[in-house]
Design a protein around this motif. Structure first.
Motif, PDB file in Angstrom:
ATOM      1  N   ILE A 202       0.837  -1.204   0.000  1.00 32.67           N
ATOM      2  CA  ILE A 202       0.000   0.000   0.000  1.00 32.67           C
ATOM      3  C   ILE A 202       0.872   1.255   0.000  1.00 32.67           C
ATOM      4  O   ILE A 202       2.046   1.197   0.344  1.00 32.67           O
ATOM      5  N   ASP A 203       0.272   2.375  -0.356  1.00 31.55           N
ATOM      6  CA  ASP A 203       1.033   3.631  -0.320  1.00 31.55           C
ATOM      7  C   ASP A 203       0.844   4.318   1.030  1.00 31.55           C
ATOM      8  O   ASP A 203       0.067   3.871   1.880  1.00 31.55           O
ATOM      9  N   SER A 204       1.550   5.410   1.223  1.00 32.47           N
ATOM     10  CA  SER A 204       1.587   6.068   2.536  1.00 32.47           C
ATOM     11  C   SER A 204       0.221   6.632   2.940  1.00 32.47           C
ATOM     12  O   SER A 204      -0.107   6.654   4.124  1.00 32.47           O
ATOM     13  N   LYS A 205      -0.578   7.064   1.986  1.00 30.55           N
ATOM     14  CA  LYS A 205      -1.911   7.597   2.324  1.00 30.55           C
ATOM     15  C   LYS A 205      -2.819   6.504   2.878  1.00 30.55           C
ATOM     16  O   LYS A 205      -3.565   6.736   3.821  1.00 30.55           O
ATOM     17  N   VAL A 206      -2.742   5.330   2.281  1.00 34.02           N
ATOM     18  CA  VAL A 206      -3.542   4.210   2.780  1.00 34.02           C
ATOM     19  C   VAL A 206      -3.008   3.762   4.138  1.00 34.02           C
ATOM     20  O   VAL A 206      -3.777   3.446   5.043  1.00 34.02           O
ATOM     21  N   PHE A 207      -1.687   3.760   4.290  1.00 32.67           N
ATOM     22  CA  PHE A 207      -1.088   3.376   5.565  1.00 32.67           C
ATOM     23  C   PHE A 207      -1.615   4.251   6.703  1.00 32.67           C
ATOM     24  O   PHE A 207      -1.879   3.756   7.801  1.00 32.67           O
ATOM     25  N   GLU A 208      -1.791   5.540   6.444  1.00 27.47           N
ATOM     26  CA  GLU A 208      -2.301   6.453   7.473  1.00 27.47           C
ATOM     27  C   GLU A 208      -3.695   6.052   7.950  1.00 27.47           C
ATOM     28  O   GLU A 208      -4.072   6.344   9.073  1.00 27.47           O
ATOM     29  N   GLN A 209      -4.451   5.373   7.104  1.00 26.98           N
ATOM     30  CA  GLN A 209      -5.810   4.953   7.471  1.00 26.98           C
ATOM     31  C   GLN A 209      -5.830   3.707   8.348  1.00 26.98           C
ATOM     32  O   GLN A 209      -6.837   3.428   8.992  1.00 26.98           O
ATOM     33  N   ILE A 210      -4.716   2.974   8.360  1.00 25.50           N
ATOM     34  CA  ILE A 210      -4.720   1.692   9.083  1.00 25.50           C
ATOM     35  C   ILE A 210      -3.638   1.579  10.150  1.00 25.50           C
ATOM     36  O   ILE A 210      -3.592   0.583  10.862  1.00 25.50           O
ATOM     37  N   ASN A 211      -2.782   2.581  10.286  1.00 23.25           N
ATOM     38  CA  ASN A 211      -1.619   2.424  11.173  1.00 23.25           C
ATOM     39  C   ASN A 211      -1.983   2.361  12.653  1.00 23.25           C
ATOM     40  O   ASN A 211      -1.143   2.056  13.469  1.00 23.25           O
ATOM     41  N   ASP A 212      -3.229   2.609  13.006  1.00 24.43           N
ATOM     42  CA  ASP A 212      -3.637   2.500  14.402  1.00 24.43           C
ATOM     43  C   ASP A 212      -4.019   1.073  14.790  1.00 24.43           C
ATOM     44  O   ASP A 212      -4.211   0.775  15.963  1.00 24.43           O
ATOM     45  N   LEU A 213      -4.099   0.178  13.814  1.00 23.92           N
ATOM     46  CA  LEU A 213      -4.536  -1.194  14.073  1.00 23.92           C
ATOM     47  C   LEU A 213      -3.336  -2.112  14.260  1.00 23.92           C
ATOM     48  O   LEU A 213      -2.308  -1.944  13.607  1.00 23.92           O
ATOM     49  N   LYS A 214      -3.487  -3.093  15.135  1.00 22.02           N
ATOM     50  CA  LYS A 214      -2.372  -3.983  15.469  1.00 22.02           C
ATOM     51  C   LYS A 214      -2.542  -5.391  14.920  1.00 22.02           C
ATOM     52  O   LYS A 214      -1.575  -6.145  14.876  1.00 22.02           O
ATOM     53  N   LYS A 215      -3.743  -5.741  14.532  1.00 21.86           N
ATOM     54  CA  LYS A 215      -3.983  -7.092  14.027  1.00 21.86           C
ATOM     55  C   LYS A 215      -4.290  -7.042  12.534  1.00 21.86           C
ATOM     56  O   LYS A 215      -5.036  -6.185  12.065  1.00 21.86           O
ATOM     57  N   ALA A 216      -3.705  -8.000  11.814  1.00 23.57           N
ATOM     58  CA  ALA A 216      -3.917  -8.066  10.368  1.00 23.57           C
ATOM     59  C   ALA A 216      -5.396  -8.245  10.029  1.00 23.57           C
ATOM     60  O   ALA A 216      -5.876  -7.703   9.041  1.00 23.57           O
ATOM     61  N   SER A 217      -6.122  -8.960  10.868  1.00 23.47           N
ATOM     62  CA  SER A 217      -7.553  -9.173  10.607  1.00 23.47           C
ATOM     63  C   SER A 217      -8.312  -7.852  10.677  1.00 23.47           C
ATOM     64  O   SER A 217      -9.217  -7.605   9.870  1.00 23.47           O
ATOM     65  N   GLU A 218      -7.947  -6.986  11.611  1.00 27.79           N
ATOM     66  CA  GLU A 218      -8.596  -5.668  11.720  1.00 27.79           C
ATOM     67  C   GLU A 218      -8.237  -4.786  10.529  1.00 27.79           C
ATOM     68  O   GLU A 218      -9.091  -4.079   9.990  1.00 27.79           O
ATOM     69  N   VAL A 219      -6.984  -4.842  10.115  1.00 23.89           N
ATOM     70  CA  VAL A 219      -6.529  -4.069   8.960  1.00 23.89           C
ATOM     71  C   VAL A 219      -7.297  -4.512   7.721  1.00 23.89           C
ATOM     72  O   VAL A 219      -7.787  -3.689   6.946  1.00 23.89           O
ATOM     73  N   TRP A 220      -7.411  -5.825   7.561  1.00 20.76           N
ATOM     74  CA  TRP A 220      -8.081  -6.367   6.390  1.00 20.76           C
ATOM     75  C   TRP A 220      -9.544  -5.930   6.337  1.00 20.76           C
ATOM     76  O   TRP A 220     -10.051  -5.541   5.279  1.00 20.76           O
ATOM     77  N   VAL A 221     -10.221  -5.976   7.466  1.00 19.91           N
ATOM     78  CA  VAL A 221     -11.627  -5.546   7.526  1.00 19.91           C
ATOM     79  C   VAL A 221     -11.745  -4.076   7.149  1.00 19.91           C
ATOM     80  O   VAL A 221     -12.606  -3.689   6.358  1.00 19.91           O
ATOM     81  N   ARG A 222     -10.867  -3.239   7.685  1.00 18.77           N
ATOM     82  CA  ARG A 222     -10.924  -1.812   7.360  1.00 18.77           C
ATOM     83  C   ARG A 222     -10.676  -1.566   5.876  1.00 18.77           C
ATOM     84  O   ARG A 222     -11.352  -0.767   5.241  1.00 18.77           O
ATOM     85  N   LEU A 223      -9.694  -2.258   5.316  1.00 20.64           N
ATOM     86  CA  LEU A 223      -9.403  -2.098   3.887  1.00 20.64           C
ATOM     87  C   LEU A 223     -10.569  -2.579   3.027  1.00 20.64           C
ATOM     88  O   LEU A 223     -10.916  -1.939   2.031  1.00 20.64           O
ATOM     89  N   GLU A 224     -11.181  -3.697   3.421  1.00 22.02           N
ATOM     90  CA  GLU A 224     -12.348  -4.194   2.681  1.00 22.02           C
ATOM     91  C   GLU A 224     -13.488  -3.189   2.718  1.00 22.02           C
ATOM     92  O   GLU A 224     -14.127  -2.926   1.707  1.00 22.02           O
ATOM     93  N   GLU A 225     -13.753  -2.631   3.895  1.00 26.05           N
ATOM     94  CA  GLU A 225     -14.843  -1.660   4.029  1.00 26.05           C
ATOM     95  C   GLU A 225     -14.536  -0.376   3.263  1.00 26.05           C
ATOM     96  O   GLU A 225     -15.405   0.215   2.649  1.00 26.05           O
ATOM     97  N   THR A 226     -13.277   0.056   3.309  1.00 31.24           N
ATOM     98  CA  THR A 226     -12.889   1.294   2.652  1.00 31.24           C
ATOM     99  C   THR A 226     -12.903   1.156   1.139  1.00 31.24           C
ATOM    100  O   THR A 226     -13.415   2.020   0.436  1.00 31.24           O
ATOM    101  N   TYR A 227     -12.355   0.058   0.638  1.00 31.89           N
ATOM    102  CA  TYR A 227     -12.182  -0.072  -0.810  1.00 31.89           C
ATOM    103  C   TYR A 227     -13.174  -1.010  -1.465  1.00 31.89           C
ATOM    104  O   TYR A 227     -13.437  -0.880  -2.653  1.00 31.89           O
ATOM    105  N   GLY A 228     -13.715  -1.947  -0.717  1.00 33.83           N
ATOM    106  CA  GLY A 228     -14.701  -2.854  -1.281  1.00 33.83           C
ATOM    107  C   GLY A 228     -16.107  -2.420  -0.936  1.00 33.83           C
ATOM    108  O   GLY A 228     -17.022  -2.544  -1.726  1.00 33.83           O
TER     109      GLY A 228
END
Length: 166
Positions: free
Chosen positions: A50-76
């Motif tokens: 991912i690029d730095s702008k997307v990283f800023e949206q997920i850098n508060d999460l510690k678990k890959a499962s939480e990151v994945w859910v956020r990315l799915e909701e944001t982009y899917g």
């Protein structure tokens, strides 16, 4: 115990798809250690993709499962958003036409983008349907279109159809 790459990848993907819980962080089990390691591997893979702008949206999460859910909701999107996107894309496909100032490869690319988005949303689009849509959008190739239709579209890829037209 020897682990094969497939099983490691499966374990990494498992921590992305499924939330894991560590009950006692001061006394980690072998499974906890494995989950933490796989979580770190999954996060690194996501961060590298991912690029730095997307990283800023997920850098508060510690678990890959939480990151994945956020990315799915944001982009899917949610199922309602996906459904809406699907209807809009189907409408675009049914009203698709070649632009006056557009080359045949440019038109093919625009159509391919719509088809790929439909497929990404789970819509089944056969290559022959793609090819049919492409050929029907060609403004002045009726004889060529007829020849290609007679040959059949089941055994030819859309790129081959484009090549035949070109």
């Amino acid at each position: 115990m020897k682990m094969y790459l497939g099983s490691i990848n499966d374990k990494v993907w498992d921590v992305v798809e499924n939330e894991f819980v560590i009950i006692d962080p001061t006394n980690l089990t072998n499974n906890d250690k494995s989950n933490k390691q796989c979580n770190t591997m999954a996060l690194n893979a996501i961060y590298n993709g991912i690029d730095s702008k997307v990283f800023e949206q997920i850098n508060d999460l510690k678990k890959a499962s939480e990151v994945w859910v956020r990315l799915e909701e944001t982009y899917g999107g949610t199922s309602m958003v996906k459904s809406s996107k699907l209807y809009m894309l189907k409408d675009k496909l049914s009203n698709f036409k070649m632009k006056d100032d557009e080359s045949i490869p440019e038109m093919f690319y625009r159509l391919q983008v719509i088809i790929n988005y439909l497929k990404n949303l789970g819509e089944k689009v056969k290559d022959e349907d793609f090819s049919h849509n492409f050929l029907m959008c060609l403004p002045r190739f009726k004889i060529l279109r007829t020849i290609i239709f007679r040959g059949g579209l089941k055994d030819i890829t859309p790129n081959e159809v484009l090549g035949d037209v070109m």
